[in-house]
Design an enzyme around this catalytic site. Structure first.
Site, mmCIF file in Angstrom:
data_model
loop_
_atom_site.group_PDB
_atom_site.id
_atom_site.type_symbol
_atom_site.label_atom_id
_atom_site.label_comp_id
_atom_site.label_asym_id
_atom_site.label_seq_id
_atom_site.Cartn_x
_atom_site.Cartn_y
_atom_site.Cartn_z
ATOM 1 N N ASP A 187 0.815 -0.992 0.093
ATOM 2 C CA ASP A 187 0.080 -0.106 0.096
ATOM 3 C C ASP A 187 1.035 1.294 0.033
ATOM 4 O O ASP A 187 1.409 1.656 1.095
ATOM 5 C CB ASP A 187 -0.925 0.120 1.385
ATOM 6 C CG ASP A 187 -1.958 1.040 0.976
ATOM 7 O OD1 ASP A 187 -1.698 2.160 0.580
ATOM 8 O OD2 ASP A 187 -3.130 0.800 1.825
ATOM 9 N N HIS A 192 0.355 7.914 4.079
ATOM 10 C CA HIS A 192 0.989 6.993 5.415
ATOM 11 C C HIS A 192 2.355 7.274 5.445
ATOM 12 O O HIS A 192 2.922 6.771 6.294
ATOM 13 C CB HIS A 192 0.610 5.368 5.152
ATOM 14 C CG HIS A 192 -0.979 5.225 4.742
ATOM 15 N ND1 HIS A 192 -1.931 5.472 5.692
ATOM 16 C CD2 HIS A 192 -1.522 4.671 3.809
ATOM 17 C CE1 HIS A 192 -2.898 5.097 5.104
ATOM 18 N NE2 HIS A 192 -2.845 4.723 3.979
ATOM 19 N N ILE A 207 -1.037 9.045 8.731
ATOM 20 C CA ILE A 207 -1.732 8.152 9.552
ATOM 21 C C ILE A 207 -1.346 6.700 9.323
ATOM 22 O O ILE A 207 -0.737 6.437 8.254
ATOM 23 C CB ILE A 207 -3.261 8.455 9.252
ATOM 24 C CG1 ILE A 207 -3.579 8.030 7.779
ATOM 25 C CG2 ILE A 207 -3.587 9.712 9.476
ATOM 26 C CD1 ILE A 207 -5.236 8.062 7.661
ATOM 27 N N GLY A 210 -5.393 1.968 7.622
ATOM 28 C CA GLY A 210 -6.344 1.166 8.088
ATOM 29 C C GLY A 210 -6.277 -0.480 8.355
ATOM 30 O O GLY A 210 -6.604 -0.785 9.402
#
Length: 284
Positions: A187, A192, A207, A210
């Site tokens: 990802d 991120h 962040i 998820g």
């Protein structure tokens, strides 16, 4: 308009070849924080090739994260990554994932929902090898600013937590570098890793993925209530309710029910701000 819902839903299934081996499994587990303490026998089953088992959430990154990538490149889908958030995830296991595998993934978009100020793209990936079905991934991608096209709003059911104290509470610290390690499993969204990109997306700093929180939570459930046996997991569903940042702590509350586990995940340092909700692990 960047999303053509009718074109996306009516498009032909897209097939992708997936391959993985023990190095992919080990990197994924390390990205979830496995291996601490490094010599703990319970951790070696995630990190040492001679003892390796595969956490079922690996399905979300097998082949370099092709499940989500395939959906975002589908006909009728053209979105800005800065507007994209993961809305929900379900993995259904048809049998345990092998440590080394070669399979074919068939990807479709069953629905695109209109949430008014946002669109939700529902992606389905069915993975099969020479022995038959392996797993099915259902992924919901939330795209801010792409609603209002007159489509169906879609389901909005919420799962109430049991009206009692949790059977177990597990706290999992998130390392400062964890998103940087986890993204090596496929990802590559700069949200991120890149502080400038994160600010464009409305966050003070990058962040955590998820799906990293998702994998960390499943590992906590397997280790704490399923005797460390990944083969007992039948399916795993969640809704991504909020963000978590590297350096924070996941507080994972677990309720054991008949044939399943219900879970609530919050950010401990931010007054238990929700991270994962409507979370259920079905097991044998």
């Amino acid at each position: 308009m960047p999303i053509d819902a009718a074109k996306a839903v009516s498009s032909e299934p897209r097939s992708t070849d997936l391959t993985w081996d023990h190095k992919d499994i080990q990197l994924y587990h390390l990205g979830l924080g496995a291996g601490i303490p490094a010599t703990d026998p319970d951790e070696l089953r995630y990190t040492l090739e001679s003892k390796l088992q595969v956490l079922p959430s690996f399905a979300t990154v097998a082949g370099g994260g092709m499940a989500a990538a395939g959906g975002l490149s589908a006909p009728g889908i053209d979105v800005n990554l800065a507007a994209v958030l993961h809305g929900g995830q379900k993995v259904t296991l048809h049998r345990p994932i092998p440590v080394k595998g070669k399979a074919v993934q068939s990807s479709t978009i069953p629905a695109v929902y209109d949430k008014g100020k946002a669109a939700v793209i529902v992606m389905r990936s069915e993975v099969t090898d020479d022995e038959g079905p392996l797993w099915t991934c259902d992924t919901q991608i939330f795209v801010r600013g792409e609603g209002g096209f007159g489509g169906e709003r879609g389901p909005s059911d919420r799962l109430e937590l049991p009206a009692r104290a949790p059977d177990k509470t597990v706290e999992k610290p998130i390392r400062e570098d964890q998103a940087l390690l986890y993204r090596l499993s496929g990802d590559w969204n700069p949200l991120h890793a890149d502080p400038e990109f994160a600010k464009l997306a409305g966050f003070d700093k990058p962040i955590l993925h998820g799906l990293c929180s998702y994998g960390m939570t499943l590992k906590a459930v397997v280790d704490s209530v399923l005797d460390g046996d990944v083969t007992r997991v039948r399916s795993y569903t969640t809704r991504f309710a909020g963000v978590v940042f590297p350096g924070e702590t996941l507080r994972i509350r677990i309720w054991q029910l008949d044939g399943k586990v219900q879970v609530s995940v919050t950010a401990a340092e931010r007054d238990d701000a929700p991270v994962l909700a409507d979370t259920v692990v079905e097991h044998s």
